[in-house]
Write an enzyme that holds these catalytic residues in place. Structure first.
Site, PDB file in Angstrom:
ATOM      1  N   ASP A 141       0.949  -1.341   0.231  1.00  0.00           N
ATOM      2  CA  ASP A 141      -0.094  -0.103  -0.062  1.00  0.00           C
ATOM      3  C   ASP A 141       0.848   1.504  -0.450  1.00  0.00           C
ATOM      4  OD1 ASP A 141      -2.452  -1.519   2.750  1.00  0.00           O
ATOM      5  OD2 ASP A 141      -1.716  -2.168   0.889  1.00  0.00           O
ATOM      6  N   GLU A 165     -10.636  -2.482   4.253  1.00  0.00           N
ATOM      7  CA  GLU A 165      -9.551  -1.611   4.495  1.00  0.00           C
ATOM      8  C   GLU A 165      -9.610  -0.354   3.658  1.00  0.00           C
ATOM      9  OE1 GLU A 165      -7.336  -4.462   2.277  1.00  0.00           O
ATOM     10  OE2 GLU A 165      -6.607  -5.921   4.785  1.00  0.00           O
TER      11      GLU A 165
END
Ligand code: KTE
Length: 485
Positions: free
Chosen positions: A17, A197
């Site tokens: 990420d 998420e």
């Protein structure tokens, strides 16, 4: 493995990420932080924040580790960075540069807990000091993570959105000082999957107007039909306390397999709404072919909103995504043709750098009996994208450049209405970026995008072919090279 030229990759190790981004208006530098395992090429703890900077979002200087955990079983998980211009946290001296009052908020993850921590930087984002009274937010949950924080001017408060991941909630909190947080509301979108998420909430300008709308971005992993991890977005209103999606609509942010955990930069309004995603999928991210590094970001994108017909009857406020290619990148024209119909022989060009941008505008006659246009990259091992007349949809087919994994979906697609209709003629636009082993396709000026990785292509030959009754109104191919290296 060919490293991308435009998309960010770590010099070595594992990346996932984007987990903190901001623009420093004093140095005119974009700062990117990324989930980073410097000790191997798979996701593992101890997990760090890596750090890179760029003057134009295309050429990056990698600064390695920025924040690390206390114990080897722990991780500095995804979060975000804000610039505390008015020193609301009281963490900065009066003499410090307001543009460099950098505060990171992130999930500190242990094997059994996830709580929100704060760290601040006194050197503009290169080194960090952990707040002395962490955690700043702990609800004693095992899956509570990924704080994205921003300043909400109308209510003069910091807002944090984060995921109560396996209870399908985007939790929304407020704070006067980044340190004490009050729960405001929860957002659930009805789509469940396995877990939520990396949420985001950002105000996005509406094209050709002075209007802005709030966009909530949500990552789900796994659980959507394409398999594995993917991003949704919701357009709506936010009053500082509650987000309300318009008509309750949620839409895919990208129609490919490798676009996840998209996050925007904390930046002044005049810099646009810019963000980027991790260009992989948790179904196979740890197994993709790799060199000394594994994982890449997508090319950064500038977001706006615009009304677009989702079908002939209904126009919907749609996220428009425009790739950002910076001034450090030179673009050499390899092909530029207009108003051409192709015989059976494709047009081919060859790239040296393995990084190409293409832009194809074409016209389809609704009375024709067939129609296919495709852009193919690579000869034997290849990936192709294009438009199929019968389905009137766009595809990406990577079956000839895939690696042996049951989740590496070969074909993906997206449907958009024509860009324009001229009597019996439908006009569409397909732009693409081929960058190392990543293909990003942008349809109708970014109304829909399809992002996919591909592997093992041995040559850099790009060919454009289309059936005789499709008119190439414009076809441009440019080789991109990093002028600054
Ligand atoms: C991590 O698979 C687990 O192994 C999560 O589903 C991945 O979670 C950690 O990565 C994300 C975030 O929610 C975490 O903060 C981060 C999403 O690297 O990719």
């Amino acid at each position: 493995m060919l490293r991308p030229l435009l998309a960010f990759t770590a010099a070595s190790g594992w990346l996932n990420d984007p987990c903190g981004q901001f623009y420093d208006a004093t140095t005119s530098l974009w700062h990117l932080y990324y989930q980073y395992n410097p000790n191997g090429t798979t996701w593992d703890t101890p997990l760090y924040w890596g750090h890179a900077t760029s003057s134009d979002l295309s050429t990056w200087d990698d600064h390695g580790v920025a924040i690390g955990p206390e114990n080897n079983d722990d991780g500095i998980f995804t979060g975000s960075i804000v610039v505390d211009h008015n020193n609301t946290s009281g963490l900065f001296g009066a003499e410090s540069d307001p543009n460099q009052r950098v505060v990171a908020l992130y999930t500190y993850a242990t094997p059994t807990s996830q709580a929100q921590h704060l760290a601040y930087s006194l050197d503009g984002g290169y080194t960090f000091t952990k707040y002395g009274a962490n955690p700043i937010l702990d609800v004693h949950e095992a899956n509570f993570r990924d704080p994205k924080v921003f300043w909400h001017g109308p209510t003069s408060q910091w807002i944090m959105v984060l995921a109560l991941a396996q209870q399908y909630k985007v939790e929304i909190y407020g704070s006067p000082n980044l340190i004490t947080w009050t729960h405001h509301s929860s957002f659930s979108c009805g789509v469940t999957g396995f877990q939520y998420e990396c949420p985001g909430l950002v105000e996005v300008p509406v094209e050709n107007s002075n209007d802005k709308k709030w966009v909530l971005i949500l990552a789900i992993n796994p659980g959507l039909p394409l398999g594995g991890s993917s991003n949704l977005y919701f357009v709506g209103t936010f009053d500082g306390y509650t987000f309300v999606p318009e008509q309750g609509q949620g839409r895919p942010m990208d129609f490919g397999k490798d676009f996840y955990a998209f996050q925007t930069f904390s930046a002044p309004e005049n810099m646009g709404v810019v963000g980027l995603a991790w260009a992989s999928n948790w179904q196979y991210a740890n197994q993709i072919p790799a060199g000394k590094e594994r994982g890449a970001m997508t090319v950064p994108r500038n977001l706006t909103l615009g009304y677009r017909n989702a079908n002939p009857e209904t126009s919907v406020l749609t996220l428009l995504q425009l790739a950002v290619i910076g001034s450090s990148i030179s673009q050499t024209v390899l092909l530029d043709v207009k108003n051409t119909t192709l015989s059976s022989t494709p047009i081919t060009v060859e790239s040296k750098s393995g990084a190409i941008v293409f832009d194809v505008m074409f016209q389809v006659d609704t009375n024709s009996t067939e129609g296919l246009i495709q852009v193919k990259y690579g000869s034997n091992k290849s990936i192709r994208t294009g438009f199929d007349f019968f389905a009137k949809q766009f595809f990406v087919d990577r079956r000839h450049s895939s690696f042996d994994n049951p989740f590496f979906t070969d074909k993906t697609s997206a449907s958009v209405e024509p860009l324009s209709v001229l009597g019996d003629f439908l006009v569409y636009r397909m732009q693409g970026i081929i960058d190392g082993n990543l293909l990003e396709v942008y349809l109708n000026d970014g109304e829909a995008t399809i992002t996919n990785s591909f592997f093992l292509v041995e040559d850099h030959i790009l060919s454009i072919s289309c059936s005789t009754d499709i008119v190439l109104l414009e076809a441009q191919v440019k080789e991109v090279e990093n002028a600054s290296k």
